[in-house]
Design a protein around this motif. Structure first.
Motif, PDB file in Angstrom:
ATOM      1  N   MET A  33       0.802  -1.225   0.000  1.00  0.00           N
ATOM      2  CA  MET A  33       0.000   0.000   0.000  1.00  0.00           C
ATOM      3  C   MET A  33       0.833   1.271   0.000  1.00  0.00           C
ATOM      4  O   MET A  33       0.289   2.371  -0.128  1.00  0.00           O
ATOM      5  N   CYS A  34       2.151   1.165   0.153  1.00  0.00           N
ATOM      6  CA  CYS A  34       3.005   2.357   0.197  1.00  0.00           C
ATOM      7  C   CYS A  34       2.790   3.217  -1.052  1.00  0.00           C
ATOM      8  O   CYS A  34       2.824   2.717  -2.177  1.00  0.00           O
ATOM      9  N   GLY A  35       2.571   4.497  -0.834  1.00  0.00           N
ATOM     10  CA  GLY A  35       2.402   5.439  -1.936  1.00  0.00           C
ATOM     11  C   GLY A  35       0.995   5.495  -2.500  1.00  0.00           C
ATOM     12  O   GLY A  35       0.719   6.305  -3.387  1.00  0.00           O
ATOM     13  N   VAL A  36       0.089   4.664  -1.971  1.00  0.00           N
ATOM     14  CA  VAL A  36      -1.282   4.611  -2.480  1.00  0.00           C
ATOM     15  C   VAL A  36      -2.199   5.448  -1.582  1.00  0.00           C
ATOM     16  O   VAL A  36      -2.073   5.428  -0.360  1.00  0.00           O
ATOM     17  N   ASN A  37      -3.130   6.185  -2.206  1.00  0.00           N
ATOM     18  CA  ASN A  37      -4.126   6.937  -1.456  1.00  0.00           C
ATOM     19  C   ASN A  37      -4.863   5.987  -0.503  1.00  0.00           C
ATOM     20  O   ASN A  37      -5.225   4.871  -0.884  1.00  0.00           O
ATOM     21  N   LYS A  38      -5.091   6.420   0.724  1.00  0.00           N
ATOM     22  CA  LYS A  38      -5.647   5.538   1.752  1.00  0.00           C
ATOM     23  C   LYS A  38      -7.051   5.044   1.410  1.00  0.00           C
ATOM     24  O   LYS A  38      -7.385   3.881   1.668  1.00  0.00           O
ATOM     25  N   ASP A  39      -7.885   5.920   0.847  1.00  0.00           N
ATOM     26  CA  ASP A  39      -9.238   5.502   0.467  1.00  0.00           C
ATOM     27  C   ASP A  39      -9.196   4.505  -0.690  1.00  0.00           C
ATOM     28  O   ASP A  39      -9.943   3.521  -0.704  1.00  0.00           O
ATOM     29  N   LEU A  40      -8.306   4.774  -1.658  1.00  0.00           N
ATOM     30  CA  LEU A  40      -8.155   3.854  -2.787  1.00  0.00           C
ATOM     31  C   LEU A  40      -7.614   2.511  -2.318  1.00  0.00           C
ATOM     32  O   LEU A  40      -8.055   1.454  -2.780  1.00  0.00           O
ATOM     33  N   ALA A  41      -6.683   2.551  -1.366  1.00  0.00           N
ATOM     34  CA  ALA A  41      -6.091   1.313  -0.835  1.00  0.00           C
ATOM     35  C   ALA A  41      -7.153   0.409  -0.223  1.00  0.00           C
ATOM     36  O   ALA A  41      -7.093  -0.818  -0.356  1.00  0.00           O
ATOM     37  N   LYS A  42      -8.146   1.008   0.441  1.00  0.00           N
ATOM     38  CA  LYS A  42      -9.221   0.206   1.042  1.00  0.00           C
ATOM     39  C   LYS A  42      -9.985  -0.586  -0.014  1.00  0.00           C
ATOM     40  O   LYS A  42     -10.469  -1.682   0.247  1.00  0.00           O
ATOM     41  N   LYS A  43     -10.080   0.002  -1.211  1.00  0.00           N
ATOM     42  CA  LYS A  43     -10.814  -0.661  -2.292  1.00  0.00           C
ATOM     43  C   LYS A  43      -9.966  -1.719  -2.975  1.00  0.00           C
ATOM     44  O   LYS A  43     -10.386  -2.862  -3.147  1.00  0.00           O
ATOM     45  N   ILE A  44      -8.762  -1.342  -3.377  1.00  0.00           N
ATOM     46  CA  ILE A  44      -7.980  -2.267  -4.206  1.00  0.00           C
ATOM     47  C   ILE A  44      -7.291  -3.373  -3.404  1.00  0.00           C
ATOM     48  O   ILE A  44      -6.908  -4.395  -3.971  1.00  0.00           O
ATOM     49  N   PHE A  45      -7.165  -3.172  -2.077  1.00  0.00           N
ATOM     50  CA  PHE A  45      -6.574  -4.216  -1.241  1.00  0.00           C
ATOM     51  C   PHE A  45      -7.599  -4.777  -0.252  1.00  0.00           C
ATOM     52  O   PHE A  45      -7.236  -5.309   0.797  1.00  0.00           O
ATOM     53  N   SER A  46      -8.871  -4.676  -0.601  1.00  0.00           N
ATOM     54  CA  SER A  46      -9.937  -5.075   0.332  1.00  0.00           C
ATOM     55  C   SER A  46      -9.833  -6.546   0.747  1.00  0.00           C
ATOM     56  O   SER A  46     -10.060  -6.885   1.906  1.00  0.00           O
ATOM     57  N   LEU A  47      -9.482  -7.427  -0.196  1.00  0.00           N
ATOM     58  CA  LEU A  47      -9.398  -8.852   0.143  1.00  0.00           C
ATOM     59  C   LEU A  47      -8.303  -9.125   1.170  1.00  0.00           C
ATOM     60  O   LEU A  47      -8.464  -9.956   2.069  1.00  0.00           O
ATOM     61  N   ILE A  48      -7.178  -8.412   1.025  1.00  0.00           N
ATOM     62  CA  ILE A  48      -6.089  -8.586   2.000  1.00  0.00           C
ATOM     63  C   ILE A  48      -6.484  -7.968   3.333  1.00  0.00           C
ATOM     64  O   ILE A  48      -6.244  -8.539   4.402  1.00  0.00           O
ATOM     65  N   LEU A  49      -7.106  -6.786   3.285  1.00  0.00           N
ATOM     66  CA  LEU A  49      -7.491  -6.097   4.511  1.00  0.00           C
ATOM     67  C   LEU A  49      -8.535  -6.892   5.311  1.00  0.00           C
ATOM     68  O   LEU A  49      -8.618  -6.756   6.528  1.00  0.00           O
TER      69      LEU A  49
END
Length: 200
Positions: A88-104
């Motif tokens: 997630m480094c360098g990724v917008n926090k809101d966008l990270a919630k979407k694109i890494f949702s399965l990991i989160l």
């Protein structure tokens, strides 16, 4: 020996609401102005050498301090921030919630961070991070400067506080240009002051 540990100032990831970690963002104008104002307070301390993380947000603060006090800067890789946020480094926090949702959603990553002892997927092992911070501190001590500074990051502050100074409480918040003053007598390290740091 006196060592001043200094945190960098505001960088673009703060404004863009991105995860920082190993992402290498530039200082903002506010960050530059804060570093310039903060460096004025360091002029009378007698700092002869500045050690710095190579990340721009720290290196550029070190260079601003150097211009003001006339001390040379040495870049030290082991002073880099911990890579807590992994992919997630360098990724917008809101966008990270979407694109890494399965990991989160994975129970393994319900809790992560320095004090959890675990980084997010793809991140740095916390034990390895603590070991490299210790290496950086050994390098600074071996340089033998009577008065020096190290410009670095929040994770490094926490590692030094816990493992070098052996303080039991956790650091909760660290201001831009926060400063820890540490004395080394040849045998051990003593925290003299901590300006801009909030502990539990």
């Amino acid at each position: 020996m006196k060592i001043y540990i200094i945190r960098h100032t505001e960088s673009e990831d703060d404004v863009l609401n991105c995860w920082g970690g190993c992402a290498d963002f530039e200082l903002t104008k506010k960050g530059v102005d804060t570093a310039r104002a903060g460096s004025e307070k360091l002029v009378s301390l007698g700092i002869k050498k500045i050690f710095s993380s190579p990340y721009k947000r720290a290196k550029n603060v070190a260079n601003i301090i150097s211009e003001n006090i006339g001390a040379n800067v040495k870049l030290v890789d082991d002073l880099k921030e911990i890579n807590t946020y992994g992919v997630m480094c360098g990724v917008n926090k809101d966008l990270a919630k979407k694109i890494f949702s399965l990991i989160l959603e994975n129970p393994e990553y319900k809790s992560y961070g320095y004090y959890s002892g675990k980084s997010f997927y793809g991140g740095e092992d916390v034990g390895e991070f603590d070991r490299r911070v210790k290496k950086a501190f050994d390098l600074i001590v071996a340089a033998g400067e009577e008065v020096c500074a190290a410009v670095t990051h929040g994770g490094v502050f926490r590692s030094i506080y816990k493992n070098i100074l052996n303080k039991p409480e956790k650091i909760l918040e660290i201001d831009d240009m926060a400063v820890m003053e540490i004395d080394y007598d040849g045998k051990g390290f003593n925290l003299v002051s901590a300006d801009g740091i909030k502990t539990e």
